[in-house]
Design an enzyme around this catalytic site. Structure first.
Site, short mmCIF file in Angstrom:
data_model
loop_
_atom_site.label_atom_id
_atom_site.label_comp_id
_atom_site.label_asym_id
_atom_site.label_seq_id
_atom_site.Cartn_x
_atom_site.Cartn_y
_atom_site.Cartn_z
N TYR A 101 0.87 -1.17 0.00
CA TYR A 101 0.00 0.00 0.00
C TYR A 101 0.90 1.22 0.00
CZ TYR A 101 -2.86 3.78 1.80
OH TYR A 101 -3.48 4.99 1.95
N GLU A 189 -3.82 7.31 -3.66
CA GLU A 189 -3.63 6.02 -3.01
C GLU A 189 -3.49 4.93 -4.06
OE1 GLU A 189 -6.12 5.17 0.75
OE2 GLU A 189 -7.01 3.96 -0.82
#
Lengths: 381, 290
Positions: A101, A189
């Site tokens: 991530y 993101e």
């Protein structure tokens, strides 16, 4: 403004972040053609802005044309958590060994951006943050200087990313920060950032939110806005320049000032009704804005009654009342009952002016909301 | 007594020649605010209602001994105006402007940390000490001088609560609109601390809303440091996650539980702060404190 995955991936690719080959399709035939072009296996992904698409059946992995057709038939036109799927992204499947991530967002408490890296990619990162905050490495960035290369390396090494790919991941993080900075993003993101067996990094998903207040200096991004709107009514609100959020209830709400409109929604709920929307018409209440606001709320077929709550501060209540009368008189027929509550400067004069043939007038906020909830219940029966 | 602003404040209005700036300067002066100067680049030497205009805030502050600024500059130029105000320097800057890009405010906030200036806002209605002075766009006529402090993230919700207070004969020491943006100068804790130190403020009404963790921090502060009783209100109980409810700051994050009305109400209740279900109930609590 939240970009669709395909829009965000386009922006990523232009900035040099590796993304899988993909094509956008709005029909089953287009989707199958795209899959044939790209080569199997491919992922077929619903383009709606909601988390957990995979679990909800909005993403399917397919190995041949027959499966591609079946998946596209399933997904195009489906209802995914309340949103209609018009388009799918057909994308080369990535054979990965690891999922990370990476993201950049604004830490509003600190008033500065924060870069984040975690080796727990591929799952809901907010759940990870809640259960195991240590699993996400956070690096605050000085907004005056921007991200320094060492900060990207520090975040990646501290997060425990494999040494073989750490340099490439840090480089992706720097590119994302630059993109964040250049495009006035509020959030960027990648989850997951996939690591392939060959050690390549690929952004398999892409989230990008742009600051609405900064769109004036990004005409290229502003052009994406219409396509990004999820709902016809929300697109209409953009046109009128209203802050509008559609909800699922049947009591339409119009007011001035975000806090007071939210409070009106809450009171509708408190008195047993269900709010249909949030609509802030902002300062003043010129007839044209009132007309547009009513047009918005009446266009929502779920609405059974409307509560209009205006606190006239600097704007005088008598002027607001004239605006409301003028707006209501412009409708041949008022489709649903409207309850008006005026407060503040010259509120009494305003209430005297309001045309009670067209609206119900209540003095307090509480009474107005209760009356609208009552009307909505009667109409719904 | 009061906080932030009183009869002695000497005010410079940034953007005094614009429509909003001109209109609200007149309203502020009518209310009794001591507006001593305006600052607008390129308009130095002009006058607005007899108030001298200077090209720079620095010059206005030096020539007229201004210690406070109110900013009505449009969003695209507002960050520049705030840097200028922080550099002057002034004691207090109240930024009314709505819609300043977040990344601009991030840079302003960094500069703010290096100065002693108190910034209120942006995207706020301003500050008023009833009977003395007002800075911003609040409607003076609904306020009454008294002993209740009020701090709020929202403009019209402030007016609603003040109207309820005044109609019950409860006046206010000072009302502070801290603004609905994600990055603001004065937060709840700052305002609560000022009210706690003001001997005339006997009770405080605090109006929060969804988004961020400012209310939760305020609850911790109240529990630990405050003697003055506080009653709360939280707007946005029915807001769905991921949707911005008007204010840029009023958004509950997607999957997690942060910023929800529930978490704020729980935190306040834990600190002994009663939270009203309606604005009237907040006033009931305040009445009970007095």
């Amino acid at each position: 403004m939240k970009l669709h995955e395909y829009q965000a991936k386009g922006v990523f690719a232009d900035a040099g972040v590796p993304v899988p080959d993909s094509k956008l399709a709005s029909t089953v035939d287009e989707a199958v053609d795209a899959a044939e072009d790209i080569g199997y296996p491919v992922a077929i992904k619903a383009q709606v802005q909601v988390g957990g698409r995979g679990k909800a059946g909005g993403i399917e992995l397919v190995d041949n044309a027959e499966e591609a057709r079946e998946a596209a038939e399933n997904i195009i036109g489906m209802d995914l958590k309340g949103l209609h799927v018009d388009r799918v992204l057909v994308e080369a499947a990535v054979d990965f060994v690891n999922e990370l991530y990476v993201g950049v967002t604004m830490d509003r408490n600190e008033g500065e951006p924060v870069a984040m890296v975690s080796t727990r990619g591929g799952v809901n990162i907010e759940e990870v943050a809640a259960e195991d905050p240590e699993a996400i490495e956070r690096e605050h960035i000085d907004p005056a200087f921007g991200m320094q290369p060492y900060e990207s390396r520090k975040a990646v090494y501290e997060a425990g990313v494999d040494r073989e790919v750490a340099g490439d991941v840090a480089s992706v993080l720097r590119t994302l920060f630059q993109l964040w900075d250049d495009s006035d993003a509020t959030e960027i993101e990648v989850n997951p950032l996939m690591i392939t067996a060959d050690g390549d990094v690929v952004a398999a998903d892409a989230v990008m939110n742009i600051d609405d207040d900064a769109l004036f200096r990004h005409p290229d991004l502003a052009e994406m806005e219409d396509e990004a709107a999820e709902d016809d009514l929300e697109a209409k609100a953009n046109e009128y320049g209203f802050d509008y959020v559609r909800l699922s209830g049947n009591v339409g709400i119009i007011g001035n000032g975000a806090g007071l409109v939210m409070t009106t929604l809450d009171l509708v709920d408190y008195y047993g009704g269900e709010p249909a929307n949030f609509l802030d018409i902002g300062g003043g209440a010129k007839a044209e804005r009132v007309t547009n606001a009513l047009d918005m709320v009446f266009s929502d077929e779920n609405v059974d009654a409307v509560v209009f709550n205006i606190f006239g501060g600097i704007t005088r209540g008598d002027e607001v009342a004239k605006g409301i009368n003028e707006a209501l008189e412009s409708f041949d027929e008022i489709p649903k009952k409207v309850v008006v509550r005026l407060a503040g400067t010259n509120a009494e004069e305003g209430m005297d002016i309001l045309n009670t043939d067209l609206v119900t007038v209540e003095v307090t906020l509480e009474e107005a909301v209760q009356r609208a909830v009552e009307y909505a219940e009667e109409e719904a029966q | 007594m009061s906080i932030l602003v009183d009869n002695d404040s000497r005010v410079v209005v940034q953007g005094i020649t614009g429509g909003e700036g001109k209109f609200h300067t007149r309203q502020m002066v009518e209310y009794g605010t001591n507006v001593v100067a305006g600052a607008v680049p390129g308009k130095g030497g002009q006058e607005v209602d007899g108030i001298p205009v200077y090209d720079t805030v620095d010059r206005a502050a030096r020539e007229e001994n201004a210690d406070t600024s109110v900013v009505f500059v449009p969003p695209a130029f507002a960050a520049d105006a705030l840097f200028e105000a922080l550099d002057a320097p002034l004691d207090l800057v109240v930024a009314i402007t709505e819609g300043i890009p977040q990344q601009d405010m991030s840079k302003v906030y960094r500069k703010l940390r290096e100065t002693d200036t108190q910034l209120v806002g942006p995207n706020c209605p301003g500050v008023i000490t009833p009977g003395q002075a007002k800075l911003g766009i609040l409607p003076g006529n609904i306020f009454e001088s008294g002993n209740v402090g009020l701090v709020s993230r929202s403009g019209t919700l402030t007016y609603q609560v003040v109207d309820n207070l005044t109609k019950r004969g409860i006046g206010q020491t000072t009302a502070v609109g801290i603004g609905g943006d994600p990055i603001i100068g004065t937060d709840f804790v700052d305002a609560l601390e000022m009210f706690e130190n003001d001997p005339d403020t006997k009770a405080i009404a605090m109006c929060g809303e969804i988004g961020g963790e400012d209310e939760e921090e305020a609850a911790r502060y109240i529990g630990e440091y405050m003697d003055t009783p506080v009653a709360g209100f939280i707007a946005g109980r029915t807001a769905p996650p991921g949707k911005r409810m008007g204010h840029a700051g009023a958004i509950v994050s997607g999957g997690g539980g942060t910023g929800t009305a529930e978490s704020k109400i729980d935190a306040l209740n834990d600190a002994g702060v009663p939270v009203g279900d309606t604005p009237e109930e907040v006033v009931d609590h305040i009445e009970g404190f007095l």
